[in-house]
Design a protein around this motif. Structure first.
Motif, PDB file in Angstrom:
ATOM      1  N   PHE A 271       0.841  -1.197   0.000  1.00 33.55           N
ATOM      2  CA  PHE A 271       0.000   0.000   0.000  1.00 33.55           C
ATOM      3  C   PHE A 271       0.880   1.251   0.000  1.00 33.55           C
ATOM      4  O   PHE A 271       1.989   1.257   0.549  1.00 33.55           O
ATOM      5  CB  PHE A 271      -0.974   0.018   1.182  1.00 33.55           C
ATOM      6  CG  PHE A 271      -0.341  -0.127   2.531  1.00 33.55           C
ATOM      7  CD1 PHE A 271       0.113   0.980   3.239  1.00 33.55           C
ATOM      8  CD2 PHE A 271      -0.220  -1.377   3.118  1.00 33.55           C
ATOM      9  CE1 PHE A 271       0.682   0.851   4.490  1.00 33.55           C
ATOM     10  CE2 PHE A 271       0.356  -1.526   4.369  1.00 33.55           C
ATOM     11  CZ  PHE A 271       0.806  -0.408   5.057  1.00 33.55           C
ATOM     12  N   ALA A 272       0.372   2.292  -0.648  1.00 35.37           N
ATOM     13  CA  ALA A 272       1.075   3.570  -0.737  1.00 35.37           C
ATOM     14  C   ALA A 272       0.900   4.345   0.559  1.00 35.37           C
ATOM     15  O   ALA A 272      -0.094   4.191   1.273  1.00 35.37           O
ATOM     16  CB  ALA A 272       0.565   4.383  -1.917  1.00 35.37           C
ATOM     17  N   VAL A 273       1.882   5.192   0.871  1.00 36.08           N
ATOM     18  CA  VAL A 273       1.844   6.004   2.085  1.00 36.08           C
ATOM     19  C   VAL A 273       2.008   7.473   1.711  1.00 36.08           C
ATOM     20  O   VAL A 273       2.567   7.812   0.665  1.00 36.08           O
ATOM     21  CB  VAL A 273       2.939   5.577   3.086  1.00 36.08           C
ATOM     22  CG1 VAL A 273       2.661   4.176   3.607  1.00 36.08           C
ATOM     23  CG2 VAL A 273       4.318   5.638   2.449  1.00 36.08           C
ATOM     24  N   ASP A 274       1.514   8.331   2.582  1.00 37.58           N
ATOM     25  CA  ASP A 274       1.475   9.770   2.319  1.00 37.58           C
ATOM     26  C   ASP A 274       2.749  10.449   2.835  1.00 37.58           C
ATOM     27  O   ASP A 274       2.722  11.215   3.792  1.00 37.58           O
ATOM     28  CB  ASP A 274       0.235  10.377   2.968  1.00 37.58           C
ATOM     29  CG  ASP A 274       0.080  11.860   2.633  1.00 37.58           C
ATOM     30  OD1 ASP A 274       0.636  12.293   1.605  1.00 37.58           O
ATOM     31  OD2 ASP A 274      -0.593  12.576   3.401  1.00 37.58           O
ATOM     32  N   THR A 275       3.870  10.138   2.212  1.00 34.15           N
ATOM     33  CA  THR A 275       5.145  10.767   2.566  1.00 34.15           C
ATOM     34  C   THR A 275       5.823  11.285   1.304  1.00 34.15           C
ATOM     35  O   THR A 275       5.619  10.752   0.209  1.00 34.15           O
ATOM     36  CB  THR A 275       6.088   9.782   3.278  1.00 34.15           C
ATOM     37  OG1 THR A 275       6.246   8.606   2.463  1.00 34.15           O
ATOM     38  CG2 THR A 275       5.551   9.380   4.639  1.00 34.15           C
ATOM     39  N   LEU A 276       6.631  12.322   1.502  1.00 38.74           N
ATOM     40  CA  LEU A 276       7.429  12.830   0.385  1.00 38.74           C
ATOM     41  C   LEU A 276       8.715  12.030   0.225  1.00 38.74           C
ATOM     42  O   LEU A 276       9.143  11.733  -0.885  1.00 38.74           O
ATOM     43  CB  LEU A 276       7.748  14.311   0.599  1.00 38.74           C
ATOM     44  CG  LEU A 276       6.557  15.277   0.596  1.00 38.74           C
ATOM     45  CD1 LEU A 276       7.038  16.701   0.852  1.00 38.74           C
ATOM     46  CD2 LEU A 276       5.821  15.201  -0.738  1.00 38.74           C
ATOM     47  N   ASP A 277       9.345  11.701   1.351  1.00 39.64           N
ATOM     48  CA  ASP A 277      10.598  10.946   1.333  1.00 39.64           C
ATOM     49  C   ASP A 277      10.690  10.174   2.649  1.00 39.64           C
ATOM     50  O   ASP A 277      11.284  10.643   3.609  1.00 39.64           O
ATOM     51  CB  ASP A 277      11.787  11.894   1.164  1.00 39.64           C
ATOM     52  CG  ASP A 277      13.104  11.145   0.976  1.00 39.64           C
ATOM     53  OD1 ASP A 277      13.065   9.920   0.796  1.00 39.64           O
ATOM     54  OD2 ASP A 277      14.160  11.807   1.008  1.00 39.64           O
ATOM     55  N   MET A 278      10.107   8.984   2.680  1.00 36.83           N
ATOM     56  CA  MET A 278      10.014   8.202   3.904  1.00 36.83           C
ATOM     57  C   MET A 278      11.403   7.880   4.453  1.00 36.83           C
ATOM     58  O   MET A 278      12.271   7.386   3.738  1.00 36.83           O
ATOM     59  CB  MET A 278       9.225   6.910   3.645  1.00 36.83           C
ATOM     60  CG  MET A 278       9.022   6.039   4.861  1.00 36.83           C
ATOM     61  SD  MET A 278       7.761   4.751   4.633  1.00 36.83           S
ATOM     62  CE  MET A 278       8.033   4.214   2.954  1.00 36.83           C
ATOM     63  N   THR A 279      11.590   8.144   5.761  1.00 38.04           N
ATOM     64  CA  THR A 279      12.894   7.938   6.388  1.00 38.04           C
ATOM     65  C   THR A 279      13.058   6.536   6.942  1.00 38.04           C
ATOM     66  O   THR A 279      14.076   5.874   6.712  1.00 38.04           O
ATOM     67  CB  THR A 279      13.117   8.966   7.510  1.00 38.04           C
ATOM     68  OG1 THR A 279      13.150  10.275   6.943  1.00 38.04           O
ATOM     69  CG2 THR A 279      14.428   8.713   8.240  1.00 38.04           C
ATOM     70  N   ASP A 280      12.070   6.044   7.703  1.00 34.22           N
ATOM     71  CA  ASP A 280      12.208   4.726   8.318  1.00 34.22           C
ATOM     72  C   ASP A 280      10.837   4.226   8.739  1.00 34.22           C
ATOM     73  O   ASP A 280       9.822   4.938   8.615  1.00 34.22           O
ATOM     74  CB  ASP A 280      13.151   4.790   9.516  1.00 34.22           C
ATOM     75  CG  ASP A 280      13.867   3.469   9.772  1.00 34.22           C
ATOM     76  OD1 ASP A 280      13.482   2.453   9.162  1.00 34.22           O
ATOM     77  OD2 ASP A 280      14.815   3.440  10.583  1.00 34.22           O
TER      78      ASP A 280
END
Length: 351
Positions: free
Chosen positions: A179-188
């Protein structure tokens, strides 16, 4: 109040690379160039000696303390060894894709490797030599989290400039959901201790902490402020009832797991003033003064007693408030400034 600390040390042993204690604390692995020495932690005797094909860059024990892997990143290659079966060997080579990082799975029978440039993550089985590929992992050394029972894994991936979470079964290593997540650049990413939720957070450029359920539903979105550097670190409490978020604004915010609202806020102050219940200790090193007037010692021994590595007595003094801690402003022209709230193993440190 004065606290005296006495420490005893073993003799120095040669070491040219990383060292690591086994999870059961019975052994310590020490890298010496191409060799991996396994020493007993009580006697420090060598119990096993393994020879690798290149200089050892990384060491990681399996959770059962029976296997250990060595990262030979210059080659690049992974070699794994068994303490109970010294004749058993394992070599992993990704070929042109290379290896940027390697880690053990919770069952201690699989090794996960990430290729250079995050092209793919590969799960290697030590039982039947099978391998499973996950395309486009987000990070090399992070972005992978396992449930506490070791049955599922959550892996951060990225494709078409969009962040995703892949859920895998650690039994068959099949992808259960994406599933997709609402982040620009996921860190961890981190599973909660009770395996009921997944927390992810964005890069420092965007303050965003997201809580997801394993089925992909967004349970809560937390954003303390909009301008300035955002999240520096995130950590669950061992009971899973609280989530601590350390930020670059010198604040530690604690969320509760029922409503995901802010439960408490703590600020790292540069000055401690009264009234205050905190005790501030200052470490003081003093040369240990020994009365040797009644001993007959040669000149060489006496000359070596003034060496920089001589004996010291360590004591701690309780300071009176108000007291101001030393502070050094991080340079603005360098990335990842050493400021904000960081966490390691459920301990909180402020910079």
């Amino acid at each position: 109040m004065i606290i005296l600390v006495k420490m005893e040390f073993t003799e120095a042993y040669k070491q040219t690379g990383p060292c690591c204690f086994s999870p059961n604390a019975r052994y310590i692995a020490v890298a010496v160039d191409y060799r991996l020495m396994i020493r007993d932690t009580l006697s420090f005797k060598v119990v096993q000696l393994f020879s690798c094909l290149d200089k050892i860059s990384y060491i990681e024990w399996a959770l059962d303390s029976e296997y250990i892997l060595c990262g030979l990143y210059k080659r690049p290659m992974i070699q794994a060894w068994s303490l109970t079966q010294p004749e058993w060997t394992c070599k992993i080579d990704e070929g042109p894709a290379g290896i940027a990082y390697a880690r053990w799975s919770p069952d201690s029978r699989h090794i996960l490797t990430t290729s250079e440039f995050q092209l793919r993550l590969t799960v290697w089985s030590l039982v039947n030599t099978a391998c499973v590929h996950v395309q486009w992992p987000k990070h090399g050394s992070k972005g992978v989290s396992f449930t506490k029972d070791g049955k599922f894994a959550a892996i951060c991936t990225m494709r078409d400039c969009k962040d995703y979470i892949n859920l895998l079964s650690c039994h068959s290593w099949e992808i259960m959901d994406v599933f997709a997540v609402d982040t620009l650049d996921m860190t961890d990413i981190q599973w909660s201790p009770d395996d009921s939720a997944i927390v992810i957070w964005d890069s420092p450029l965007e303050y965003k902490v997201l809580i997801y359920s394993p089925d992909g539903r967004c349970l809560f979105k937390y954003q303390a402020y909009e301008s300035g550097l955002g999240v520096k670190s995130v950590s669950w409490s061992p009971c899973g009832q609280f989530l601590a978020v350390g930020s670059y604004d010198q604040m530690l915010r604690v969320l509760n797991h029922l409503t995901w609202k802010t439960f408490a806020e703590f600020m790292h102050l540069s000055t401690v003033r009264a009234p205050c219940c905190a005790a501030v200790f200052k470490e003081v090193d003093e040369p240990l003064q020994l009365d040797m007037s009644g001993l007959c010692l040669d000149d060489d021994f006496m000359g070596g007693s003034d060496a920089p590595g001589g004996h010291f007595k360590v004591r701690y003094e309780v300071m009176e408030v108000p007291i101001t801690f030393p502070f050094q402003k991080p340079p603005a022209d360098k990335p990842n400034p050493k400021q904000g709230i960081d966490m390691e193993n459920n301990a909180v440190a402020a910079f």
